[in-house]
Write a protein that holds these residues in place. Structure first.
Motif, mmCIF file in Angstrom:
data_model
loop_
_atom_site.group_PDB
_atom_site.id
_atom_site.type_symbol
_atom_site.label_atom_id
_atom_site.label_comp_id
_atom_site.label_asym_id
_atom_site.label_seq_id
_atom_site.Cartn_x
_atom_site.Cartn_y
_atom_site.Cartn_z
ATOM 1 N N ARG A 14 0.845 -1.211 0.000
ATOM 2 C CA ARG A 14 0.000 0.000 0.000
ATOM 3 C C ARG A 14 0.874 1.253 0.000
ATOM 4 N NH1 ARG A 14 -4.737 2.676 1.571
ATOM 5 N NH2 ARG A 14 -6.025 0.843 1.371
ATOM 6 N N GLU A 42 -9.693 -3.162 -2.593
ATOM 7 C CA GLU A 42 -9.581 -1.751 -2.194
ATOM 8 C C GLU A 42 -8.236 -1.181 -2.653
ATOM 9 O OE1 GLU A 42 -8.862 1.680 0.221
ATOM 10 O OE2 GLU A 42 -7.826 -0.187 0.631
ATOM 11 N N ASP A 45 -8.289 -0.646 -6.426
ATOM 12 C CA ASP A 45 -9.078 0.537 -6.756
ATOM 13 C C ASP A 45 -8.282 1.804 -6.431
ATOM 14 O OD1 ASP A 45 -11.629 1.136 -7.924
ATOM 15 O OD2 ASP A 45 -12.109 2.158 -6.033
ATOM 16 N N HIS A 312 -14.823 -2.942 -8.916
ATOM 17 C CA HIS A 312 -14.286 -2.472 -7.631
ATOM 18 C C HIS A 312 -12.991 -3.189 -7.270
ATOM 19 C CE1 HIS A 312 -17.597 0.212 -6.620
ATOM 20 N NE2 HIS A 312 -18.328 -0.638 -7.303
#
Ligand code: SF4
Length: 368
Positions: A14, A42, A45, A312
């Motif tokens: 991340r 997530e 995205d 998504h």
């Protein structure tokens, strides 16, 4: 403890995504191995947005054609190919194909024809060039996305000429872009197991490299869910990323789920990919392929509800209306062969995204 483990695995990735740093092989593998599907979606995205992606989800109105299902190669994953002697084999001449395409155009007003075929040893390069020329004359505004790299390689063998020469002949005849098929998995171990008669990965890359340098854009794929490992999936994506760094001609990446029905693999007990694996492939390809702008959720293969979820997980394109797809249908896809525009629009809107009809080169034609 489990939550901490998950955080430990994905947190450094991340950080890289937020800093717009490139992910490496180990990162790709960690993403493939995570069980935290929602965190993965997530993150994908986030990567899409950090790199400039908006809420637009694209589709194209397209017709699928196959000139011939006669093929010499016998890939073990294929339910489409026939030998010339088999009753249901076919080879359609240019005039008949053009007549059919024009009739369909009057009904559907599509902007693209997507055409892939078996590697038919009983035709020559002119068989392929002739249909492009006649289609271009009959439908000058329609983009002709024709022939995988494997077919281009086959034509060069048939004709005894180079990839460059084949592509020049086809471009002069009206070729607009190449579809991404024939990539399968680049690792030689897997190619030997699933498609021993197919050219090595180096030929696939040489053809796309040549096309890009000639100004012909192309697409790229990865066939997953058979005998490949996660390492081989990541390696495949990294090779595509390196090619895109070099020539920049890939318009989109399409992860293709393996459909075993009517193939050797069905008899060996192989099953369809799971939804989790389909979503994982969407997400990891978005995260690793930082230089390919569009990741497709190919609804005809994964079904429209799963394609909607993939929006998504990093995908931003649902392919198209796909009039008359035959290859995944032969291998057991149950999603039908055509999606009308209002249905595509409904699914995209319901996912909270903006439906945009595009042409093959991602020029916007209409938005809802
Ligand atoms: S995948 Fe393509 S090359 Fe392989 S057997 Fe099927 S039609 Fe032939």
């Amino acid at each position: 403890m489990a939550v901490l483990d998950i955080l430990d695995t994905l947190a450094p990735i991340r950080e890289k995504v937020e800093a717009r740093e490139r992910l490496d092989f180990e990162d790709g593998l960690a993403l493939m191995e995570t069980d935290d599907l929602l965190a993965l979606g997530e993150l994908a995205d986030l990567a899409r947005r950090v790199r400039g992606g908006g809420d637009e989800v694209y589709f194209v109105q397209n017709l699928y054609l196959n000139q011939t299902n006669v093929c010499r190669v016998k890939c073990k994953f294929c339910a489409f190919a026939k030998t010339q002697k088999q009753e249901d084999s076919y080879t359609i001449g240019a005039d008949e194909l053009v007549e059919d395409a024009v009739a369909q155009y009057e009904l559907a007003n599509y902007t693209e024809i997507h055409c892939v075929n078996g590697e038919n040893p009983h035709v020559d390069l002119e068989f392929y060039a002739d249909v492009l020329r006649k289609l271009k004359a009959a439908l000058p505004d329609v983009h002709l996305k024709f022939y995988t790299a494997s077919e281009i390689h086959h034509m060069s063998k048939l004709e005894g000429c180079t990839h460059d020469e084949v592509l020049r002949v086809l471009k002069d005849a009206g070729l607009g872009s190449l579809p991404g098929g024939g990539a399968e998995i680049f690792a030689p171990r897997v190619r030997q197991l699933i498609a021993p008669g197919k050219e090595p990965a180096e030929e696939w890359f040489h053809i796309h490299d040549t096309a890009h340098k000639m100004g012909i854009p192309t697409h790229c794929t990865l066939l997953y869910g058979h005998v490949e490992t996660y390492e081989e999936r990541v390696d495949h994506m990294l090779r595509l990323r390196a090619q895109q760094d070099a020539t920049g001609g890939f318009l989109a990446f399409i992860p293709l789920a393996f459909h075993p029905e009517n193939t050797v693999f069905e008899r060996r007990g192989f099953k369809f990919t799971t939804g989790a694996d389909d979503l994982k492939m969407a997400a990891v390809s978005r995260l690793v392929l930082d230089n390919i702008p569009n990741i497709k959720a190919y609804w005809i293969m994964m079904g429209m509800p799963m394609a909607q979820l993939a929006l998504h997980f990093g995908s931003n394109d649902v392919q198209g209306t796909v009039v008359r797809e035959k290859i995944f249908q032969a291998a057991g896809a149950t999603s039908g062969t055509e999606q009308k525009i209002p249905e595509l629009v409904r699914f995209i809107k319901d996912a909270g995204r903006i439906p945009v009809q595009r042409d093959t080169l991602y020029n916007e034609l209409h938005r809802w």
